[in-house]
Design an enzyme around this catalytic site. Structure first.
Site, PDB file in Angstrom:
ATOM      1  N   LYS A 135       0.871  -1.174   0.000  1.00 52.29           N
ATOM      2  CA  LYS A 135       0.000   0.000   0.000  1.00 52.29           C
ATOM      3  C   LYS A 135       0.909   1.225   0.000  1.00 52.29           C
ATOM      4  O   LYS A 135       1.546   1.546   1.007  1.00 52.29           O
ATOM      5  CB  LYS A 135      -0.907   0.020   1.233  1.00 52.29           C
ATOM      6  CG  LYS A 135      -1.755   1.285   1.288  1.00 52.29           C
ATOM      7  CD  LYS A 135      -2.434   1.517   2.613  1.00 52.29           C
ATOM      8  CE  LYS A 135      -2.795   2.990   2.727  1.00 52.29           C
ATOM      9  NZ  LYS A 135      -3.464   3.312   3.993  1.00 52.29           N
ATOM     10  N   GLY A 196      -7.888   9.476   9.015  1.00 59.27           N
ATOM     11  CA  GLY A 196      -8.244   9.545  10.429  1.00 59.27           C
ATOM     12  C   GLY A 196      -9.211  10.650  10.787  1.00 59.27           C
ATOM     13  O   GLY A 196      -9.500  10.869  11.962  1.00 59.27           O
TER      14      GLY A 196
END
Lengths: 312, 72
Positions: A135, A196
């Site tokens: 990733k 987040g």
């Protein structure tokens, strides 16, 4: 590759009358709907992270509650004095779960490529099937954690040349998404909003354009919503829009009851994906009766013919 | 009285003294890193696990020892 004995997964594809249909209604709604990314096949379209949990054991309960078969991990310097403490790998069921190493924390292509190679070396040592993918995350700004598009594209090119299957975290820019796909990315992973942040999908229009463009020539090209989601509703929305997968970490790890949220997120992934497959109704400005309009004991008022409008 | 000769290297970003003539594998043992989830980079080049026993560390080398941590 994993979990063929999992009773939640239906193994008989199709309902007979529609060959290739990927939902087995007889199995109570279980879906045979694997997510294919490069050489990998995942049963779960929900991918969870391993960061920010209150404990490793709580993290493990979340992975089990969501039924994931892929989790992301970070690459960090070994603690040279206390390396005998709890190891995160002791809390990841690697019989079932493929690790997806990330390059989180990198701010330039060169460092991201180094970290990706280190992650590959670690996973080779563990004999984990995740050794050949990464990733990719190259951050451009420490406050928003938004990606650096220039460095991200450069790192993608280098990692593809080094035979990585690259899942690229990017912003929700349709042009950038196409450039990354053209550079050889195995999957493009637009953020819904900053990492987040819990803001959900800030710009669903951009995500729709990305999906249209990247799937125009290959409808199976994987687009995964990677960042910023906060609630099960956000996950449903991502799948309803046509995303192939969702990657979550903070929304589960930092909520009040992470295992319960993990279960909710998995249910949302199913609901959103099944809803997408099922094909929603058109949106009408006016009402449309569900009950018969004939046989009403009082005389009905006449109504004008109205057009139906598809949402897109 | 014998004393092991020490050399200075940059280990995970810090200058540290380690016994001379150590191999990468020897350094991992010396530091008690016995689990398999590590990668080692020597002067910017990854040393595959199969080569750790035969790769010797020299003064001034930069060594990175990394493992997996929680992340999203």
């Amino acid at each position: 590759m994993h979990g063929n004995g999992d009773p939640r997964i239906a193994h008989d594809v199709g309902s007979g009358d529609e060959p290739g249909k990927s939902i087995d209604y007889a199995a109570g709604g279980a879906m045979v709907d694997p997510l294919r990314i490069g050489s990998h096949t995942l049963e779960s379209r929900l991918i969870l992270g391993t960061g920010r949990y209150r404990s490793f054991s709580e993290m493990q309960r979340c992975h089990e509650a969501a039924g994931v078969d892929c989790v992301t991990v970070a690459v960090r310097r070994e603690k040279l004095h206390d390396s005998q403490g709890n190891n995160i790998l002791d809390f990841i069921n690697r019989e079932r779960i493929t690790l997806l190493p990330n390059t989180a924390g990198c701010y330039d292509a060169a460092t991201a490529v180094r970290v990706a190679r280190m992650g590959r070396e670690i996973l080779r040592g563990l004999d984990n099937p995740g050794a050949n993918w990464v990733k990719l995350e190259v951050i451009g700004d420490s406050r928003t954690l938004l990606p650096d598009p220039v460095e991200t594209l450069e790192a993608t090119r280098q990692l593809v040349a080094d035979e990585f299957e690259v899942l690229v975290y990017t912003n929700d820019d349709p042009v950038m998404a196409s450039r990354l796909r053209d550079a050889g990315a195995a999957a493009v992973m637009p953020g819904g909003s900053p990492i987040g942040s819990g803001q959900g999908i800030a710009n669903p229009l951009n995500l729709q354009i990305i999906l249209e463009q990247l799937k125009a020539s290959d409808e199976d090209f994987p687009v995964i919503v990677d960042a910023g989601l906060g609630t099960p509703g956000d996950v449903v929305r991502a799948f309803e829009l046509g995303a192939d997968g969702v990657l979550l970490n903070t929304a589960v790890a930092r909520c009040d009851d992470p295992p319960l949220m993990a279960r909710a997120m998995a249910a949302a992934a199913f609901a959103g994906r099944a809803g997408f497959h099922a094909g929603r109704i058109g949106i009408s400005r006016y009402g449309s009766a569900s009950s018969p309009e004939y046989g009403v004991i009082a005389e009905s008022r006449p109504k004008p013919e109205i057009p139906h409008v598809r949402p897109d | 009285m014998t004393q092991t000769q020490q050399i200075e290297v940059r280990l995970n970003g810090d200058i540290q003294a380690i016994p001379s003539a150590l191999t990468i594998a020897g350094l991992l043992r010396d530091r008690g890193i016995l689990h398999p989830a590590v990668a080692v980079e020597l002067n910017g080049v990854i040393i595959p696990a199969a080569l750790r026993e035969e790769t010797t560390i020299s003064p001034g080398d930069a060594i990175e020892i990394v493992t997996l941590a929680g992340g999203g």
